[in-house]
Motif scaffolding. Structure first.
Motif, PDB file in Angstrom:
ATOM      1  N   LYS A 206       5.052   5.183   2.228  1.00  0.00           N
ATOM      2  CA  LYS A 206       5.202   6.395   3.034  1.00  0.00           C
ATOM      3  C   LYS A 206       6.074   6.105   4.258  1.00  0.00           C
ATOM      4  CE  LYS A 206       2.334  10.248   4.485  1.00  0.00           C
ATOM      5  NZ  LYS A 206       2.177  10.281   5.943  1.00  0.00           N
ATOM      6  N   TYR A 207       5.819   4.968   4.888  1.00  0.00           N
ATOM      7  CA  TYR A 207       6.566   4.630   6.092  1.00  0.00           C
ATOM      8  C   TYR A 207       8.069   4.507   5.794  1.00  0.00           C
ATOM      9  CZ  TYR A 207       8.598   2.211   9.990  1.00  0.00           C
ATOM     10  OH  TYR A 207       9.416   1.897  11.031  1.00  0.00           O
TER      11      TYR A 207
ATOM     12  N   TYR B 223       5.184  -0.868  -4.978  1.00  0.00           N
ATOM     13  CA  TYR B 223       5.519   0.556  -4.998  1.00  0.00           C
ATOM     14  C   TYR B 223       6.903   0.751  -5.584  1.00  0.00           C
ATOM     15  CZ  TYR B 223       8.100  -0.041  -0.469  1.00  0.00           C
ATOM     16  OH  TYR B 223       8.942  -0.425   0.521  1.00  0.00           O
TER      17      TYR B 223
ATOM     18  N   GLU C  11       9.803   7.866   4.746  1.00  0.00           N
ATOM     19  CA  GLU C  11       9.971   8.787   5.881  1.00  0.00           C
ATOM     20  C   GLU C  11      11.144   8.350   6.747  1.00  0.00           C
ATOM     21  OE1 GLU C  11       5.495  10.607   6.537  1.00  0.00           O
ATOM     22  OE2 GLU C  11       6.302   9.218   8.055  1.00  0.00           O
TER      23      GLU C  11
ATOM     24  N   ARG D  28       6.995  15.560   3.614  1.00  0.00           N
ATOM     25  CA  ARG D  28       5.620  15.661   3.116  1.00  0.00           C
ATOM     26  C   ARG D  28       5.511  15.066   1.712  1.00  0.00           C
ATOM     27  NH1 ARG D  28       4.499  22.034   1.414  1.00  0.00           N
ATOM     28  NH2 ARG D  28       5.693  21.905  -0.519  1.00  0.00           N
TER      29      ARG D  28
ATOM     30  N   SER E  81       0.829  -1.209   0.000  1.00  0.00           N
ATOM     31  CA  SER E  81       0.000   0.000   0.000  1.00  0.00           C
ATOM     32  C   SER E  81       0.860   1.253   0.000  1.00  0.00           C
ATOM     33  CB  SER E  81      -0.893   0.015   1.239  1.00  0.00           C
ATOM     34  OG  SER E  81      -0.086   0.281   2.373  1.00  0.00           O
ATOM     35  N   PHE E  82       0.200   2.378  -0.246  1.00  0.00           N
ATOM     36  CA  PHE E  82       0.886   3.657  -0.187  1.00  0.00           C
ATOM     37  C   PHE E  82       1.425   3.918   1.221  1.00  0.00           C
ATOM     38  CE2 PHE E  82       2.002   7.945  -0.919  1.00  0.00           C
ATOM     39  CZ  PHE E  82       2.113   8.079  -2.291  1.00  0.00           C
ATOM     40  N   ALA E  83       0.715   3.364   2.218  1.00  0.00           N
ATOM     41  CA  ALA E  83       1.163   3.546   3.608  1.00  0.00           C
ATOM     42  C   ALA E  83       2.536   2.904   3.819  1.00  0.00           C
ATOM     43  CB  ALA E  83       0.143   2.948   4.567  1.00  0.00           C
ATOM     44  N   ASN E  84       2.749   1.719   3.194  1.00  0.00           N
ATOM     45  CA  ASN E  84       4.057   1.051   3.296  1.00  0.00           C
ATOM     46  C   ASN E  84       5.144   1.935   2.711  1.00  0.00           C
ATOM     47  OD1 ASN E  84       2.447  -2.003   2.220  1.00  0.00           O
ATOM     48  ND2 ASN E  84       2.760  -1.245   4.301  1.00  0.00           N
TER      49      ASN E  84
END
Ligand code: PHE
Length: 330
Positions: free
Chosen positions: A219-220, A296, A223, A236, A214-217
């Motif tokens: 993003k994590y 991703y 970051e 951001r 996912s996009f959350a993976n």
């Protein structure tokens, strides 16, 4: 024979002594000559002469050997004196080399992702249209090709404009899941304060079963990675566009120079763009014949990272090989 004993005794150099050796012991030397003359003498005399000559021969040889050692020792001592080096003197300044800041930065990036279990893959710098564009959802005449000023060869070959073709090569040759980065040189027709015709990118790709990525993976990990590289910065994600990812984002960090309050480097925005990323477009998976997967991808410019980390103003200075600049990175 006495003259030859004297000659040996008086010889002043190894060279002179060698001349004497040839004159005495050589094939046409004195001893050979005297032995030759012996054949005219009677048998009794012969024995006497031979005995006499052999005695001289061995004592001359002794003299010669002793003298040779003396002369060689002298010669060595003279050479040692003439070539004496005072090792306690200060030497002229020598400068030590250091890793180029771009390579050092690349190493740190690779280090981070290796620790996260990403395999390091490489492709080729001369690529074909399929790997560099077509399979990345950039068909011919697609306007987004203009984003990348390409160096072309004949026969549709080109210098890769990004490291994304390594994604394609890896997926074409391996079954999912995939967890890779691809560091390497890329080429674009560009030259100014922030662009050089050759620069380095690191590409990242993760592919797993459908619904697992996912996009959350994304993003994590980005970051965490950016904090590893730049320390305590804010991160951001800004919606953007890449043909090979959907949705796509560009990633900014809070300006490392002004800490976000706005300066010349960040054009008063307080933010610096450092990465491109997104969820792999289904057209890319189709091109490499992957089914029921999700993934991703991200890509970054190593020089840009190096410039921000080391506060270097002009990208071109990284490629001038200026020892004064490079010495600062030891
Ligand atoms: N290939 C893109 C570029 O060179 C970077 C990128 C890689 C963006 C992967 C998204 C995903 O600009």
């Amino acid at each position: 024979m006495k003259e030859w004993y004297d000659a040996i005794k008086e010889a002043q150099s190894v060279e002179k002594l060698e001349e004497i050796r040839i004159s005495v012991f050589g094939k046409k030397g004195v001893l050979a000559e005297k032995f030759a003359k012996m054949k005219n003498a009677s048998d009794e005399e012969k024995a006497q002469i031979a005995k006499n000559l052999n005695t001289h021969k061995s004592s001359l040889m002794n003299e010669f050997t002793a003298k040779k050692i003396t002369l060689q020792t002298l010669q060595l001592q003279e050479a040692l004196k003439a070539e004496y080096i005072d090792v306690s003197l200060y030497g002229s300044k020598s400068s030590a080399g250091a890793l180029h800041p771009v390579m050092e930065t690349m190493d740190r990036i690779v280090e981070y992702f290796s620790a996260m279990n990403f395999a390091v893959k490489t492709g080729t710098m001369v690529e074909d249209d399929f790997n560099n564009f077509e399979a990345l959802n950039l068909p011919k005449y697609h306007p987004a090709r203009d984003m990348q000023d390409t160096f072309y060869f004949r026969d549709e070959m080109l210098l890769r404009t990004h490291t994304s073709p390594v994604q394609i090569r890896t997926m074409m040759s391996t079954k999912p899941p995939i967890r890779m980065i691809a560091p390497g040189a890329v080429f674009r027709r560009d030259y100014d304060l922030t662009h050089t015709p050759m620069f380095h990118q690191v590409e990242g790709l993760l592919v797993d079963e459908e619904g697992k990525v996912s996009f959350a993976n994304l993003k994590y990990i980005l970051e965490d990675f950016l904090k590893y590289m730049f320390g305590d910065v804010e991160v951001r994600f800004r919606p953007s566009f890449f043909p090979f990812t959907e949705p796509s984002a560009e990633v900014d960090i809070s300006c490392v120079f002004c800490k976000g309050s706005g300066c010349r480097v960040c054009s008063k925005t307080g933010w610096l763009e450092v990465l491109g990323c997104g969820i792999v477009d289904s057209n890319v998976f189709e091109a490499v014949k992957y089914e029921n997967v999700s993934g991703y991808a991200f890509g970054l410019g190593v020089e840009r990272f190096a410039m921000l980390i080391h506060q270097i103003g002009d990208l071109r200075s990284l490629f001038e090989g200026d020892i004064k600049l490079l010495e600062q990175f030891q």
